[in-house]
Design a protein around this motif. Sequence first.
Motif, mmCIF file in Angstrom:
data_model
loop_
_atom_site.group_PDB
_atom_site.id
_atom_site.type_symbol
_atom_site.label_atom_id
_atom_site.label_comp_id
_atom_site.label_asym_id
_atom_site.label_seq_id
_atom_site.Cartn_x
_atom_site.Cartn_y
_atom_site.Cartn_z
ATOM 1 N N ARG A 54 -3.010 38.171 -37.772
ATOM 2 C CA ARG A 54 -3.331 39.430 -38.657
ATOM 3 C C ARG A 54 -3.138 40.700 -37.807
ATOM 4 O O ARG A 54 -2.437 41.731 -37.965
ATOM 5 N N VAL A 55 -3.290 40.459 -36.502
ATOM 6 C CA VAL A 55 -3.050 41.623 -35.524
ATOM 7 C C VAL A 55 -1.643 41.863 -34.962
ATOM 8 O O VAL A 55 -0.913 42.886 -34.910
ATOM 9 N N PHE A 56 -0.936 40.491 -34.889
ATOM 10 C CA PHE A 56 0.531 40.537 -34.473
ATOM 11 C C PHE A 56 1.383 39.871 -35.534
ATOM 12 O O PHE A 56 1.810 38.893 -35.681
ATOM 13 N N LYS A 57 1.723 40.910 -36.108
ATOM 14 C CA LYS A 57 2.636 40.686 -37.572
ATOM 15 C C LYS A 57 3.828 39.902 -37.113
ATOM 16 O O LYS A 57 4.573 40.385 -36.101
ATOM 17 N N SER A 78 -10.882 21.972 -42.405
ATOM 18 C CA SER A 78 -11.450 23.277 -41.687
ATOM 19 C C SER A 78 -10.797 24.616 -42.111
ATOM 20 O O SER A 78 -11.342 25.285 -41.968
ATOM 21 N N PHE A 79 -9.541 24.403 -41.959
ATOM 22 C CA PHE A 79 -8.781 25.547 -42.015
ATOM 23 C C PHE A 79 -8.899 26.124 -43.463
ATOM 24 O O PHE A 79 -8.807 27.405 -43.597
ATOM 25 N N LYS A 80 -8.632 25.217 -44.167
ATOM 26 C CA LYS A 80 -8.798 25.511 -45.639
ATOM 27 C C LYS A 80 -10.333 26.379 -46.247
ATOM 28 O O LYS A 80 -10.111 27.117 -47.082
ATOM 29 N N LYS A 81 -11.342 26.071 -45.301
ATOM 30 C CA LYS A 81 -12.474 26.944 -45.696
ATOM 31 C C LYS A 81 -12.511 28.201 -45.485
ATOM 32 O O LYS A 81 -13.390 28.898 -45.839
ATOM 33 N N PHE A 82 -11.697 28.798 -44.648
ATOM 34 C CA PHE A 82 -11.613 30.077 -44.383
ATOM 35 C C PHE A 82 -10.952 30.869 -45.634
ATOM 36 O O PHE A 82 -11.170 32.106 -45.664
ATOM 37 N N ASN A 83 -10.437 30.190 -46.561
ATOM 38 C CA ASN A 83 -9.700 30.941 -47.780
ATOM 39 C C ASN A 83 -8.851 31.983 -47.295
ATOM 40 O O ASN A 83 -9.020 33.289 -47.922
ATOM 41 N N ALA A 84 -8.123 31.721 -46.596
ATOM 42 C CA ALA A 84 -7.205 32.861 -45.698
ATOM 43 C C ALA A 84 -6.096 33.406 -46.727
ATOM 44 O O ALA A 84 -5.526 32.548 -47.467
ATOM 45 N N PRO A 85 -5.821 34.740 -46.634
ATOM 46 C CA PRO A 85 -4.766 34.905 -47.442
ATOM 47 C C PRO A 85 -3.457 34.277 -46.963
ATOM 48 O O PRO A 85 -3.296 33.978 -45.857
ATOM 49 N N GLY A 86 -2.577 34.178 -47.969
ATOM 50 C CA GLY A 86 -1.407 33.389 -47.388
ATOM 51 C C GLY A 86 -1.293 32.148 -47.918
ATOM 52 O O GLY A 86 -2.056 31.795 -48.909
ATOM 53 N N LYS A 87 -0.239 31.145 -47.393
ATOM 54 C CA LYS A 87 -0.008 29.973 -48.054
ATOM 55 C C LYS A 87 -0.083 29.076 -46.906
ATOM 56 O O LYS A 87 0.347 29.270 -45.890
ATOM 57 N N THR A 96 1.372 30.512 -43.515
ATOM 58 C CA THR A 96 2.176 31.566 -43.225
ATOM 59 C C THR A 96 1.149 32.656 -44.119
ATOM 60 O O THR A 96 0.999 32.619 -45.043
ATOM 61 N N HIS A 97 0.923 33.764 -43.003
ATOM 62 C CA HIS A 97 0.169 34.912 -43.403
ATOM 63 C C HIS A 97 0.886 35.867 -44.045
ATOM 64 O O HIS A 97 2.221 35.844 -44.061
ATOM 65 N N PRO A 98 0.381 36.650 -44.950
ATOM 66 C CA PRO A 98 1.191 37.634 -45.920
ATOM 67 C C PRO A 98 2.057 38.563 -45.042
ATOM 68 O O PRO A 98 3.032 38.888 -45.253
ATOM 69 N N ASN A 99 1.899 38.755 -43.771
ATOM 70 C CA ASN A 99 2.554 39.769 -42.910
ATOM 71 C C ASN A 99 3.834 38.981 -42.104
ATOM 72 O O ASN A 99 4.375 39.379 -41.383
ATOM 73 N N GLY A 100 3.855 37.755 -42.513
ATOM 74 C CA GLY A 100 4.922 36.839 -42.052
ATOM 75 C C GLY A 100 4.583 36.123 -40.884
ATOM 76 O O GLY A 100 5.221 35.156 -39.955
ATOM 77 N N SER A 101 3.251 36.151 -40.154
ATOM 78 C CA SER A 101 2.758 35.273 -39.066
ATOM 79 C C SER A 101 2.771 34.007 -39.600
ATOM 80 O O SER A 101 2.243 33.571 -40.640
ATOM 81 N N GLU A 102 2.993 32.989 -38.491
ATOM 82 C CA GLU A 102 2.744 31.527 -38.964
ATOM 83 C C GLU A 102 1.811 30.817 -37.958
ATOM 84 O O GLU A 102 1.688 31.202 -36.768
ATOM 85 N N ILE A 103 1.212 29.915 -38.486
ATOM 86 C CA ILE A 103 0.627 28.928 -37.573
ATOM 87 C C ILE A 103 1.038 27.503 -37.743
ATOM 88 O O ILE A 103 1.043 27.099 -39.158
ATOM 89 N N ILE A 104 1.734 26.819 -36.944
ATOM 90 C CA ILE A 104 2.027 25.559 -37.213
ATOM 91 C C ILE A 104 1.257 24.459 -36.721
ATOM 92 O O ILE A 104 0.698 24.567 -35.647
ATOM 93 N N PHE A 105 1.028 23.508 -37.475
ATOM 94 C CA PHE A 105 0.002 22.310 -37.033
ATOM 95 C C PHE A 105 0.974 21.211 -36.644
ATOM 96 O O PHE A 105 1.794 20.606 -37.617
ATOM 97 N N LYS A 106 0.676 20.764 -35.453
ATOM 98 C CA LYS A 106 1.752 19.521 -35.084
ATOM 99 C C LYS A 106 0.779 18.496 -34.442
ATOM 100 O O LYS A 106 -0.255 18.715 -33.793
#
Length: 108
Positions: A54-57, A78-87, A96-106
């Motif tokens: 959210r902070v670092f677009k 666990s991540f899905k429990k946050f109901n975070a905006p994005g997909k 993918t956060h609405p501002n274009g930030s990404e978290i990659i899970f590997k």
Amino acid sequence: MGGQGNRNLIEFTPKQSEAMDAIASGKYQFILFGGAMGGGKTYWGLAALLIMCRVFKGSRWCVVREDLEKIRTTTIPSFKKFNAPGKIRESPYVYTHPNGSEIIFKGE
């Protein structure tokens, strides 16, 4: 990080709050958060990454676990429990956060 956008929806333990304060201070290059199973490491780490998104677009972050099975069975639920905006996309897992930030899970 909940569906209403109210940042007070995340409740941290005292140790989690201390670690989050360390992130916000900007004093540290590395922050280690350890402990026994069930101690809140995953919850804290995922919450921290969502805040950083959210902070670092347009930023990119990575969560690495022992293998993809651990990602699928423990981290993603666990991540899905946050109901975070994005997909969140599966195979490979990428949030993918609405501002274009990404978290990659590997998996390693």
